[in-house]
Design a protein around this motif. Structure first.
Motif, PDB file in Angstrom:
ATOM      1  N   LEU A 319      71.801  29.605 132.085  1.00 30.23           N
ATOM      2  CA  LEU A 319      71.076  30.540 132.943  1.00 30.23           C
ATOM      3  C   LEU A 319      70.989  29.563 134.135  1.00 30.23           C
ATOM      4  O   LEU A 319      71.130  28.506 134.314  1.00 30.23           O
ATOM      5  CB  LEU A 319      69.536  30.692 132.666  1.00 30.23           C
ATOM      6  N   GLY A 321      69.144  28.938 137.916  1.00 30.52           N
ATOM      7  CA  GLY A 321      67.734  29.264 138.330  1.00 30.52           C
ATOM      8  C   GLY A 321      67.856  29.920 139.639  1.00 30.52           C
ATOM      9  O   GLY A 321      68.682  29.485 140.528  1.00 30.52           O
ATOM     10  N   VAL A 339      62.520  34.388 132.444  1.00 29.10           N
ATOM     11  CA  VAL A 339      63.660  33.492 131.832  1.00 29.10           C
ATOM     12  C   VAL A 339      63.754  33.539 130.488  1.00 29.10           C
ATOM     13  O   VAL A 339      64.661  33.252 129.784  1.00 29.10           O
ATOM     14  CB  VAL A 339      63.367  32.207 132.730  1.00 29.10           C
ATOM     15  N   TYR A 351      69.531  25.286 131.486  1.00 32.38           N
ATOM     16  CA  TYR A 351      69.007  26.203 132.828  1.00 32.38           C
ATOM     17  C   TYR A 351      69.394  25.389 133.950  1.00 32.38           C
ATOM     18  O   TYR A 351      68.815  23.995 134.186  1.00 32.38           O
ATOM     19  CB  TYR A 351      67.531  26.288 132.784  1.00 32.38           C
ATOM     20  N   ILE A 365      58.862  26.082 132.503  1.00 31.32           N
ATOM     21  CA  ILE A 365      60.070  26.781 131.751  1.00 31.32           C
ATOM     22  C   ILE A 365      60.623  25.920 130.496  1.00 31.32           C
ATOM     23  O   ILE A 365      60.994  26.512 129.412  1.00 31.32           O
ATOM     24  CB  ILE A 365      61.313  26.908 132.711  1.00 31.32           C
TER      25      ILE A 365
END
Length: 468
Positions: A319, A321, A339, A351, A365
């Motif tokens: 992922l 950000g 997320v 991430y 997160i």
């Protein structure tokens, strides 16, 4: 007037200046333009098979943990002095007082010391080794870093500056925001270079510093390179004849500071537009329509592909950000929910944090999702090209949905973009925010998958989202 002068304030700007310079080389870009630079109509493609010839080693600069990046990010007393211009290696980096003031980084943010293992002074390991021979840098080209204050940007800029030095560029590290008197000192030290520069390259036309420099010293040729999605808004506002305002700024009213700087902004807007005495080029990887009188040159990330990779591809997903929470556009709870659901849906394990994301948000997160938070110490295009990188990369609307497909062409990595749902926006977000972000998503390359958030119930942070 013979020189070329680039002003950069972020690592992405510096990367794109290197891409521009690579495309201008007669051995890369083709014929020579009237001002002595190579033609910029077509940037070079990598050799067949994606495995260029072996060349000089590239200095280290993979992804580090949040703590290591925070500690190494600020030049402090050990960084380059203001106005230094030397092709030699950078001095050791001292700890950053601003980073120390933030307190210790949460342990949950720690990842591996490097995605490639220990970093040495001579370059990355074989996994992400440098690949192509380097085109010699022009002797009349100076890169000026107008150093920002935030530690993460400073750290990435130092590493990008070292890459530029290793390619033969002269780099000046200018403490342009060093406190009282720094503006006057910067102008005094840069005045000779500005007066002799025939072409100026800038990365952020919305920067007050850049606007002031252009107001005082008008170049004959101007090039604007990408700095995130700002290029799209700059081109659109230039075409419409509007004043330059960042898309995420709220409302149309101007505060006292804006009113004081209004004459500078108005003058800079004229200097950022083409006329009979000045040419304007936009060097971009984004889908930009050329404003009247300008030239748009395609950035294919040829320099990145020639210097790094091809990367090792992992089985999972990564992922990417965004700092939309920090800029006041997206609600923090909605973002954390999105997320978590993206990580669950796509089986993501890492991430990649934006350099402006707060430690508090990243800690949340990490705790709520179990994702490994990675603080890259180079722009993501270089990190991804070095590898390892997931077989799929999921991002929120940002420049990377345009740049990663170019940097990773031929690798098999799939890029997807998650749309920002209207209910994620904060009540006081700019009225232009939704339309602009939708434009970033809608103009992504055709090979980029588009994900739409679908709430199964009334949108509350505790509710579950599905992406289709």
């Amino acid at each position: 007037m013979t020189g070329r002068l680039a002003f950069v304030e972020s690592p992405v700007q510096l990367l794109n200046v290197l891409e521009w310079a690579h495309a201008q080389s007669p051995t890369v870009g083709g014929t020579t333009a009237p001002d002595g630079r190579g033609a910029a109509i077509h940037a070079a493609e990598p050799p067949a098979g994606g495995h260029p010839a072996t060349g000089p080693a590239v200095p280290a600069g993979g992804a580090r943990t949040a703590r290591a990046a925070e500690q190494a990010a600020h030049p402090g007393d050990g960084g380059e002095p203001s106005g230094s211009a030397t092709p030699s290696a950078a001095a050791p980096v001292a700890g950053d007082p601003a980073a120390a003031a933030q307190g210790p980084t949460p342990a949950s943010l720690h990842g591996p010391a490097s995605l490639h293992g220990p970093e040495g002074p001579h370059g990355p390991d074989a996994d992400g080794a440098a690949s192509a021979s380097v085109v010699p840098a022009p002797v009349d080209f100076t890169l000026v870093v107008l150093s920002p204050t935030d530690p993460m940007s400073r750290g990435q800029l130092r590493r990008m500056a070292q890459l530029a030095r290793d390619d033969g560029f002269t780099v000046r590290w200018q403490e342009a925001r060093g406190g009282r008197g720094s503006l006057v000192q910067t102008l005094r030290e840069l005045a000779p270079l500005l007066r002799s520069a025939e072409r100026i390259i800038v990365g952020d036309p919305f920067s007050r510093y850049v606007q002031l420099l252009l107001t005082l010293f008008a170049p004959k040729h101007l090039t604007v390179v990408d700095d995130g999605t700002a290029t799209m808004e700059y081109a659109a506002q230039l075409a419409r004849g509007e004043r330059l305002v960042r898309w995420h700024r709220r409302g149309s009213s101007r505060g006292p500071r804006e009113l004081v700087l209004a004459p500078v902004t108005a003058a800079a807007r004229r200097k950022l537009a083409p006329n009979g005495r000045r040419t304007v080029e936009i060097f971009t990887s984004l889908p930009v329509e050329p404003p009247p009188g300008t030239t748009v040159t395609r950035n294919t990330f040829a320099w990145t592909r020639s210097r790094f990779g091809p990367p090792r591809i992992t089985k999972g997903a990564d992922l990417v950000g965004t700092s939309l929470v920090e800029t006041g556009v997206v609600d923090a709870d909605q973002y954390a929910l999105a997320v978590a659901e993206l990580a669950r849906t796509h089986g993501a394990t890492r991430y990649f944090a934006h350099r402006r994301e707060s430690a508090e948000k990243l800690h949340r997160i990490a705790v709520e999702t179990g994702l490994e938070i990675v603080r890259p110490d180079l722009p993501l295009e270089l990190i991804a090209r070095r590898g390892p990188i997931g077989r799929s990369v999921v991002s929120f609307p940002s420049t990377v949905v345009h740049t990663l497909p170019l940097a990773l062409v031929g690798t098999g990595v799939k890029v997807a973009v998650c749309e920002i749902a209207p209910e994620w926006l904060k009540e006081n977000a700019s009225p232009r925010a939704q339309g602009f972000l939708a434009g970033v998503t809608g103009t992504a390359a055709h090979e980029v998958d588009r994900l739409t958030a679908q709430a199964t119930q009334a949108t509350q942070p505790s509710q579950r989202l599905e992406f289709g």
